[in-house]
Design an enzyme around this catalytic site. Structure first.
Site, PDB file in Angstrom:
ATOM      1  N   VAL A  35      -5.887  -1.661  10.038  1.00  0.00           N
ATOM      2  CA  VAL A  35      -5.290  -0.322   9.994  1.00  0.00           C
ATOM      3  C   VAL A  35      -3.803  -0.419   9.676  1.00  0.00           C
ATOM      4  O   VAL A  35      -3.050  -1.106  10.375  1.00  0.00           O
ATOM      5  CB  VAL A  35      -5.516   0.429  11.312  1.00  0.00           C
ATOM      6  CG1 VAL A  35      -4.914   1.830  11.224  1.00  0.00           C
ATOM      7  CG2 VAL A  35      -7.005   0.516  11.618  1.00  0.00           C
ATOM      8  N   LYS A  36      -3.398   0.276   8.627  1.00  0.00           N
ATOM      9  CA  LYS A  36      -2.017   0.251   8.173  1.00  0.00           C
ATOM     10  C   LYS A  36      -1.233   1.343   8.888  1.00  0.00           C
ATOM     11  O   LYS A  36      -1.573   2.523   8.823  1.00  0.00           O
ATOM     12  CB  LYS A  36      -1.989   0.473   6.659  1.00  0.00           C
ATOM     13  CG  LYS A  36      -0.888  -0.235   5.918  1.00  0.00           C
ATOM     14  CD  LYS A  36      -1.161  -0.116   4.419  1.00  0.00           C
ATOM     15  CE  LYS A  36      -0.061  -0.763   3.612  1.00  0.00           C
ATOM     16  NZ  LYS A  36      -0.296  -0.551   2.165  1.00  0.00           N
ATOM     17  N   ILE A  37      -0.158   0.952   9.558  1.00  0.00           N
ATOM     18  CA  ILE A  37       0.637   1.841  10.403  1.00  0.00           C
ATOM     19  C   ILE A  37       2.090   1.820   9.935  1.00  0.00           C
ATOM     20  O   ILE A  37       2.643   0.747   9.677  1.00  0.00           O
ATOM     21  CB  ILE A  37       0.585   1.379  11.878  1.00  0.00           C
ATOM     22  CG1 ILE A  37      -0.859   1.299  12.383  1.00  0.00           C
ATOM     23  CG2 ILE A  37       1.449   2.280  12.763  1.00  0.00           C
ATOM     24  CD1 ILE A  37      -1.502   2.615  12.696  1.00  0.00           C
TER      25      ILE A  37
END
Length: 232
Positions: free
Chosen positions: A93-95
């Site tokens: 997951v890219k945050i």
């Protein structure tokens, strides 16, 4: 334990920075794609349902696939992370590198969900993301170059700092603009570079390779003419 900079992962990985299925299949079939990074902008450039595109990418590529949240609060990002993770076990997951983002990273780490902290522009930001529990930090070197700074300088700083303290976080060099960025990242010791398909294509090509192949084929045609019954 996942191999971070400080614990001796000695394989440089290439991720493809795209949501284009054709390009992903092309280079994946060559064995060159260790993972994928995407973002809303890349998805917007492709025809079709973004959800279906993400579903296909996760199935094609066996390595990590970064899918990005669009929420800006911790609660929104955590909720989106759970939805994105349903696309496959290889989803990372890219945050974004914001305070609420780091809170989400910490919580997701506790839940066993790997994160890639994006939009990093300093070694300070990379340190904080690593301490929060990011599996990857993504410094945008091309954008730093555009702003008049030396993008690769922060890669050198981050790699050294992570090595000093054995951070269990991978340095993912992003915003790569040309093949020399890849060479420099490898010399420094960054574990991952993510690059657009056109840059990977440039890495493959060289005029002397084309010239050499043309000469070999021409010479072989001459041999066949002189030896019509030749078989090999």
């Amino acid at each position: 334990m996942k191999q971070g900079v400080g614990v001796g992962n000695n394989k440089m990985k290439i991720f493809l920075d795209t949501a284009n299925i054709e390009s992903i299949k092309k280079y994946n079939d060559m064995g060159l794609v260790d993972g994928i990074t995407t973002n809303p902008t890349l998805l917007s450039k492709e025809k079709g349902n973004p959800a279906e595109i993400m579903r296909q990418v996760v199935k094609i590529v066996k390595g990590p696939v970064s899918l990005e949240v669009v929420g800006t609060t911790t609660a929104e990002m955590i909720e989106e992370a759970h939805r994105l993770k349903k696309y496959g076990q290889n989803v990372v997951v890219k945050i974004p590198m914001i305070p609420d983002g780091l809170k989400a990273v910490k919580k997701l780490k506790e839940e066993g969900i790997e994160t890639n902290v994006t939009l990093i522009f300093s070694a300070n930001q990379a340190i904080l993301a690593a301490k929060a529990g990011a599996a990857y930090v993504s410094p945008f070197i091309g954008r730093l170059d555009d702003a008049g700074q030396e993008g690769m300088a922060i890669i050198r700083e981050i790699v050294q700092i992570f090595k000093n303290y054995q951070f269990d976080t991978n340095v993912l060099v992003a915003s790569v603009r040309h093949p020399l960025h890849v060479i420099e990242a490898g010399k420094i010791g960054a574990q991952v570079v993510t690059l657009p398909p056109d840059i990977l294509g440039k890495m493959l090509a060289h005029p002397l390779t084309d010239k050499g192949l043309s000469a070999f084929l021409s010479d072989w045609e001459k041999v066949k003419r002189e030896n019509p019954n030749l078989t090999i």
